[in-house]
Design an enzyme around this catalytic site. Structure first.
Site, short mmCIF file in Angstrom:
data_model
loop_
_atom_site.label_atom_id
_atom_site.label_comp_id
_atom_site.label_asym_id
_atom_site.label_seq_id
_atom_site.Cartn_x
_atom_site.Cartn_y
_atom_site.Cartn_z
N LEU A 294 -42.29 -6.74 27.93
CA LEU A 294 -41.09 -6.04 27.50
C LEU A 294 -39.86 -6.37 28.33
CD1 LEU A 294 -42.30 -2.49 26.44
CD2 LEU A 294 -41.27 -4.28 25.02
N ALA A 295 -40.02 -6.44 29.66
CA ALA A 295 -38.86 -6.73 30.50
C ALA A 295 -38.34 -8.14 30.21
CB ALA A 295 -39.22 -6.59 31.97
N GLU B 195 -41.81 -4.52 36.22
CA GLU B 195 -42.73 -4.19 37.31
C GLU B 195 -42.79 -5.29 38.36
OE1 GLU B 195 -46.66 -3.04 36.06
OE2 GLU B 195 -47.38 -2.79 38.11
N ARG C 167 -53.26 14.82 30.21
CA ARG C 167 -52.94 15.98 31.04
C ARG C 167 -51.63 16.60 30.58
NH1 ARG C 167 -52.12 13.74 36.07
NH2 ARG C 167 -52.38 11.70 35.09
N HIS D 144 -53.62 5.68 39.85
CA HIS D 144 -53.59 6.59 38.71
C HIS D 144 -54.81 7.50 38.77
CE1 HIS D 144 -53.34 8.13 34.64
NE2 HIS D 144 -52.16 7.57 34.51
N SER E 188 -49.16 -9.03 26.10
CA SER E 188 -48.68 -8.66 27.43
C SER E 188 -49.15 -7.25 27.79
CB SER E 188 -47.16 -8.68 27.47
OG SER E 188 -46.70 -9.95 27.12
N HIS E 189 -49.23 -6.99 29.09
CA HIS E 189 -49.75 -5.69 29.51
C HIS E 189 -48.84 -4.54 29.08
CE1 HIS E 189 -52.59 -3.20 31.43
NE2 HIS E 189 -51.83 -2.84 32.43
N SER E 190 -47.56 -4.85 28.80
CA SER E 190 -46.66 -3.82 28.27
C SER E 190 -47.28 -3.13 27.07
CB SER E 190 -45.34 -4.45 27.80
OG SER E 190 -44.70 -5.14 28.83
#
Lengths: 245, 617
Positions: B15-16, B394, B273, B257, B42-44
């Site tokens: 995304l970036a 990131e 959560r 996380h 992509s990990h996005s």
């Protein structure tokens, strides 16, 4: 007692002049909660570092690891070995160009598809950074998202009778992509515009209705409903076209 | 050798990267994006939860505005962030979300009328207003004052990634997949592109450009337990750090996380959560409400991860073949909620655990998740040390996250920062000319050819790259995880120094031909171990606890001595990083104070000094 698994894996590296296509057998002890992601990585790291295959998210979200597992196209990362017999045959997806062993070039195929289907919102409105967003009913947004969940793994195309017979067939993923824009009120294209793209044998009228695409879709997308929806729409558009002439 | 030219070379097409590319292409510049995988993988695309932006449309978001978002971000960072950057981010986020809606993102929208929601296992009612019908809605996330997280079901990253990649296709941007940049082309002063290995053929290629942008995501894969995709291995950081003149900012700032599933470490979203899921211990009893009475499960990630680890140390963990874990309970949310708003979670439980979250508990434990650490840039995204080099997302330490990132702020950062930095790159490109020195290019290529040849022939040694990698991952898990202390960090550094030596002696077992993975792993192993050493060394020096960096032997946040950012350089030929420090922020809109959760004491900074640095409005 853990099982001993036998993996029959397709091997061929087009970049190695001495390589010829063949099947190779590997043996591995099964462990608890083993997936093909875990198994293939262990094979590469412990037995043959030259083994070529793709994984990315390893969580069933990105679609990188589709391959033919015991005859059926599916995502390797979310295939648990416990659900398979002791003898596991792994082949690369058909239709797509082979990169090596179990890795195929889905990237080029899909990028070409974006251009064919003009996979973007067609609008003459310009963005105004000072205005509120245009409103949309939540139901419509969810309907669009439902079709946008495709992860481009390529399973549907690999399992498609027509795509296996003719390489110009758009396939379920592409038709689903068109349907995504048809239901989106932001896209100003008309049925006639879509007809230009899919109103032919390479598109919506080439489908033989074998349902292979929907059977193998790891995201359970309603591919056949979309094909039916588009076929009706395009059929009506075709008739209108006849009367226009 | 194939050589490509462009105005802007973007390394990484998540995304970036694609947002940066779009900004430049819209202004008519020629852009090439490189990606290890097809862009949409992509990990996005794995981000489930959402993007924070203060739109204030939904009932529980009423009264929200960019100032509240800014405040949450600064407090969330534990005052480690650059406040100018956090301000740029918070102000631009709402506009960017609307722009995404215009480009095609199917954001969930406000549905007027009464509905229920859960908080801490309890059921509450809310009513959405008719006048807000159809505007972008939001959900609740940890660490925020208002419901601010824009989302599309639980596939936000995927939906936004599709839209962004569509936009790239529309603009005709060249997005080349299966291409991995293995070194930057630079003369020690300015960057003019990259040497790239084609992951289809194994051939080397040269990409020359006026500006280069590193947008390669995080480097979680240097840890053994991580939620990151296998491609998040630090490739972009390594090629920048390898130049010797580019620092890694805050390497010790690594986020964990609370809810990675056991054993595969796949993330289940914080939305669980946020929507009212609870954490249970071995006795199936809640505990977060005891440690954090007010926020409970919705305290920020570092806090929840620490209390979970603490609770397991107290003997309240569930024993399993893969070590101890706790339970996540979303059973009370019901079938409808789980099968629509948490569908990905449902699928993950089904496919990877064989668990039905409607009736069964989900095994979870803290797992490496995000790197606030990154290629250090200024507020324009320009990388320290090399002209023409930028970074966003990131991969960068642009530094709006400081020492702890809030959920929903990272996915938002990709597009918001991508837009802002893309604009700055456009400004840079206008009126900038460069020259490509053939000697520099030839030398860069020769160096890589030599490196590959030595790995193939085993000229450096016979160390196995996968074994070396495992040693590095184990060392970091032991010494640089949720809790840190002097003895553990020293031991970690000692181990990693040995690992670095081995990493320099790796030789391939396979022939390394074509799309060979062993060669890809071998080319970056030394750089990965160096990143690990940067984390451990910076964590050892930082004798305080701030955000995700938690020292058991220095439990206070020390604003007197540590209100700063670490810069880790790796000089050519060195065996350890060189650490420098700079002020965390050029000034303050919000003076350092209590975060409001997580406990811990604060050693206060000099009041007059802070007062002198307050931004005048």
């Amino acid at each position: 007692m853990s099982r001993q698994l036998e993996f029959d894996i397709f091997r061929y590296n087009p970049q190695d002049k001495g390589s010829v296509p063949h099947m190779q057998t590997f043996v591995l002890d099964e462990t608890e909660n083993m997936t093909l992601f875990i198994a293939l990585n262990r094979l590469r790291e412990e037995q043959d570092p030259g083994l070529i295959f793709d994984f990315c998210c390893r969580a069933g979200i990105c679609g990188a690891c589709a391959m033919v597992v015991n005859g059926k196209p599916r995502l390797a990362c979310q295939t648990k070995t416990v659900d398979l017999p002791e003898r596991i045959t792994l082949l690369p997806l058909p239709v797509y160009q082979l990169i090596g062993d179990l890795s195929v070039d889905t990237g080029s195929w899909f990028r070409e598809m974006y251009q064919t289907t003009e996979s973007w919102i067609h609008t003459n409105k310009t963005f105004d950074p000072n205005a509120l967003e245009e409103r949309m009913e939540n139901e419509v947004a969810e309907q669009i998202y439902e079709l946008e969940r495709c992860i481009e793994c390529g399973c549907c195309v690999a399992a498609c009778g027509t795509a296996r017979l003719r390489d110009d067939f758009l396939g379920a993923a592409s038709l689903n992509r068109v349907a995504r824009f048809v239901v989106d009120p932001r896209d100003q294209r008309t049925d006639r515009d879509y007809f230009e793209i899919i109103g032919n044998d390479e598109g919506i009228f080439g489908c033989m209705g074998l349902l292979g695409c929907e059977d193998v879709c790891p995201k359970s997308l309603p591919l056949q409903n979309q094909l039916g929806f588009l076929r009706r729409k395009m059929g009506i558009t075709a008739i209108k076209e006849i009367f226009r002439k | 050798m194939q050589t490509y030219y462009s105005d802007l070379l973007v390394i990484g097409a998540g995304l970036a990267g694609e947002r940066v590319a779009v900004e430049a292409a819209q202004e008519g510049f020629d852009v090439i994006c490189l990606s290890i995988v097809p862009a949409r993988r992509s990990h996005s695309s794995a981000a489930q939860g959402g993007m924070q932006a203060a739109l204030g449309n939904c009932a529980k978001g009423e009264g929200d505005n960019v100032d509240v978002h800014f405040g949450d971000t600064v407090r969330g960072s534990d005052w480690g962030c650059d406040q100018e950057v956090a301000r740029l981010f918070a102000d631009a986020a709402p506009i960017e979300m609307r722009r995404l809606a215009h480009w095609g993102v199917p954001w969930n929208r406000v549905v007027p009328g009464k509905s229920f929601y859960f908080k801490g296992g309890e059921k509450f009612e809310k009513e959405e207003k008719e006048e807000k019908r159809g505007l972008i809605t939001a959900r609740s996330f940890g660490g925020t004052a208002k419901w601010r997280t824009c989302y599309t079901s639980d596939g936000t990253g995927h939906a936004v990634m599709c839209t962004m990649d569509n936009r790239c296709a529309e603009l005709g941007i060249n997005v080349f997949d299966r291409k991995e940049a293995i070194s930057l082309i630079h003369d020690g002063d300015k960057c003019t592109g990259a040497v790239v290995r084609c992951l289809r053929t194994g051939e080397l290629e040269v990409y020359l450009s006026k500006a280069t942008s590193i947008c390669t995501g995080g480097f979680g894969r240097i840890y053994k337990a991580t939620t990151n995709a296998v491609i998040c291995d630090g490739g972009g950081h390594i090629i920048a750090h390898d130049t010797g003149v580019v620092p890694i900012g805050n390497p010790e700032a690594i986020q964990f996380h609370p809810t990675g599933i056991v054993p595969t470490d796949i993330l289940v979203t914080e939305g669980c959560r946020g929507d009212g899921g609870t954490l249970l211990d071995v006795n199936e009893e809640r505990f977060m409400n005891i440690y954090e009475p007010e926020k409970a499960e919705l305290a920020s990630r570092d806090v929840v991860s620490r209390w979970m680890t603490h609770h397991m140390r107290e003997g309240k963990g569930v024993k399993s073949a893969y070590g101890e874990h706790l339970w996540l309970d979303i059973r009370h949310l019901g079938d409808k909620h789980i099968s629509t708003k948490l569908r990905e979670v449902d699928e993950i439980c089904h496919h990877f655990l064989g668990v039905d979250p409607r009736t069964q508990l989900i095994p979870v434990r803290p797992t490496q998740h995000y790197t606030m650490a990154g290629v250090r840039t200024n507020k324009d995204g320009a990388v320290y040390g090399l002209k023409g080099l930028f970074s966003a997302g990131e991969a960068a330490c642009w530094d709006m996250h400081g020492f702890n990132r809030l959920g929903g702020n990272s996915l938002a950062e990709t597009v918001v920062a991508g837009g802002i930095i893309g604009t700055k790159i456009v400004e840079f490109l206008k009126g900038y000319e460069t020259d490509f020195k053939t000697a520099v290019v030839a030398e860069a290529v020769r160096k890589e050819q030599d490196r590959i040849e030595k790995l193939r022939s085993g000229a450096n040694g016979k160390e196995n790259v996968y074994k070396v990698r495992e040693e590095m991952q184990d060392a970091l898990m032991e010494g640089c995880f949720v809790f840190r202390n002097d003895a553990g960090l020293n031991k970690c550094i000692e181990t990693l120094q040995g690992t670095l030596d081995k990493a320099r002696k790796v030789g391939l077992v396979s022939d390394g031909l074509g799309a060979n993975h062993e060669l890809a792993a071998a080319l970056k192993i030394e750089g990965q171990v160096k990143l690990g050493l940067c984390i451990a060394k910076a964590a050892l020096e930082r004798t305080e606890s701030r955000g995700s960096h938690n020292r058991e032997d220095y439990t206070a946040r020390d604003d007197k001595n540590w209100l700063n950012r670490t810069l880790a350089y790796w000089r050519e030929g060195a065996d350890m990083p060189e650490l420098q420090y700079e002020e965390a922020t050029p000034g303050y809109e919000i003076p350092p104070g209590d975060r409001g959760y997580g406990g811990g004491s604060i050693i206060e900074a000099d009041k007059a000094e802070i007062e002198a640095k307050m931004f005048k409005k």
